[in-house]
Design a protein around this motif. Structure first.
Motif, short mmCIF file in Angstrom:
data_model
loop_
_atom_site.label_atom_id
_atom_site.label_comp_id
_atom_site.label_asym_id
_atom_site.label_seq_id
_atom_site.Cartn_x
_atom_site.Cartn_y
_atom_site.Cartn_z
N LEU A 1 -98.91 47.43 -33.61
CA LEU A 1 -99.48 46.30 -32.88
C LEU A 1 -98.43 45.63 -32.00
O LEU A 1 -98.73 45.21 -30.88
CB LEU A 1 -100.07 45.29 -33.86
CG LEU A 1 -101.29 45.79 -34.65
CD1 LEU A 1 -101.73 44.74 -35.66
CD2 LEU A 1 -102.42 46.13 -33.71
N LYS A 2 -97.18 45.56 -32.49
CA LYS A 2 -96.10 45.00 -31.68
C LYS A 2 -95.87 45.84 -30.43
O LYS A 2 -95.69 45.30 -29.34
CB LYS A 2 -94.82 44.93 -32.50
CG LYS A 2 -93.64 44.37 -31.75
CD LYS A 2 -92.35 44.60 -32.51
CE LYS A 2 -91.15 44.30 -31.67
NZ LYS A 2 -90.98 45.19 -30.53
N GLU A 3 -95.90 47.16 -30.58
CA GLU A 3 -95.70 48.03 -29.43
C GLU A 3 -96.86 47.90 -28.43
O GLU A 3 -96.65 47.91 -27.21
CB GLU A 3 -95.54 49.49 -29.87
CG GLU A 3 -94.26 49.75 -30.62
CD GLU A 3 -93.01 49.50 -29.81
OE1 GLU A 3 -93.04 49.66 -28.58
OE2 GLU A 3 -92.00 49.13 -30.43
N PHE A 4 -98.10 47.78 -28.94
CA PHE A 4 -99.24 47.55 -28.04
C PHE A 4 -99.06 46.25 -27.27
O PHE A 4 -99.37 46.17 -26.07
CB PHE A 4 -100.56 47.52 -28.81
CG PHE A 4 -101.20 48.86 -28.97
CD1 PHE A 4 -101.67 49.57 -27.88
CD2 PHE A 4 -101.33 49.42 -30.23
CE1 PHE A 4 -102.27 50.81 -28.03
CE2 PHE A 4 -101.93 50.66 -30.39
CZ PHE A 4 -102.40 51.36 -29.29
N LYS A 5 -98.55 45.23 -27.93
CA LYS A 5 -98.30 43.95 -27.28
C LYS A 5 -97.26 44.11 -26.18
O LYS A 5 -97.41 43.55 -25.09
CB LYS A 5 -97.84 42.92 -28.31
CG LYS A 5 -97.55 41.57 -27.73
CD LYS A 5 -97.03 40.63 -28.80
CE LYS A 5 -96.53 39.36 -28.15
NZ LYS A 5 -95.70 38.58 -29.04
N ASP A 6 -96.21 44.90 -26.46
CA ASP A 6 -95.18 45.13 -25.45
C ASP A 6 -95.76 45.84 -24.22
O ASP A 6 -95.42 45.50 -23.09
CB ASP A 6 -94.04 45.97 -26.03
CG ASP A 6 -93.22 45.21 -27.06
OD1 ASP A 6 -93.35 43.96 -27.13
OD2 ASP A 6 -92.47 45.85 -27.80
N ARG B 1 -98.40 46.65 -38.39
CA ARG B 1 -97.73 45.64 -37.56
C ARG B 1 -96.81 46.24 -36.50
O ARG B 1 -96.82 45.79 -35.35
CB ARG B 1 -96.97 44.66 -38.45
CG ARG B 1 -96.27 43.57 -37.64
CD ARG B 1 -95.74 42.51 -38.52
NE ARG B 1 -96.89 41.76 -39.02
CZ ARG B 1 -96.85 40.89 -39.99
NH1 ARG B 1 -95.72 40.65 -40.60
NH2 ARG B 1 -97.92 40.25 -40.39
N ALA C 1 -98.89 45.74 -23.20
CA ALA C 1 -99.76 44.79 -22.50
C ALA C 1 -98.94 43.79 -21.68
O ALA C 1 -99.30 43.48 -20.54
CB ALA C 1 -100.64 44.05 -23.51
N GLU C 2 -97.84 43.32 -22.25
CA GLU C 2 -96.97 42.39 -21.51
C GLU C 2 -96.37 43.07 -20.28
O GLU C 2 -96.32 42.49 -19.20
CB GLU C 2 -95.86 41.87 -22.41
CG GLU C 2 -96.32 40.88 -23.43
CD GLU C 2 -95.22 40.47 -24.40
OE1 GLU C 2 -94.11 41.06 -24.35
OE2 GLU C 2 -95.48 39.58 -25.21
N ASN D 1 -99.14 43.46 -17.67
CA ASN D 1 -99.46 42.16 -17.02
C ASN D 1 -98.35 41.75 -16.06
O ASN D 1 -98.62 41.23 -14.97
CB ASN D 1 -99.68 41.08 -18.07
CG ASN D 1 -101.01 41.23 -18.76
OD1 ASN D 1 -101.94 41.78 -18.22
ND2 ASN D 1 -101.09 40.74 -19.99
#
Length: 77
Positions: free
Chosen positions: A32-37, A29, A39-40, A43
């Motif tokens: 995955l949170k860092e990957f989300k950061d 987890r 990606a944000e 973007n």
């Protein structure tokens, strides 16, 4: 021994695989949170269609955070 059937074995396998996937998801987890950061951040940087040097540095910093989390997971806290 009526309960020992192929459908019950498949059901048991599905339960075991689901449990294993849940454990893996909890373990990974933070990454995955860092990957989300990342990606944000990407973007947000690409909204205008161009990537500035400052935005590249911010994305690189976020990417390094992924590496640091992965290293902490492997070698402990």
């Amino acid at each position: 021994m009526e309960w020992l059937s192929l459908s019950n074995a498949a059901y048991l396998a599905a339960i075991l695989i689901g449990g294993y996937m849940s454990m893996v998801a909890v373990k990974w987890r933070p990454i995955l949170k860092e990957f989300k950061d990342v990606a944000e951040k990407y973007n947000e940087a690409m909204k205008d269609g161009k990537l500035t040097a400052k935005e590249k540095q911010e994305i690189a910093k976020e990417s390094m955070d992924i590496l640091s989390v992965a290293i902490r997971m492997v070698w402990g806290k």
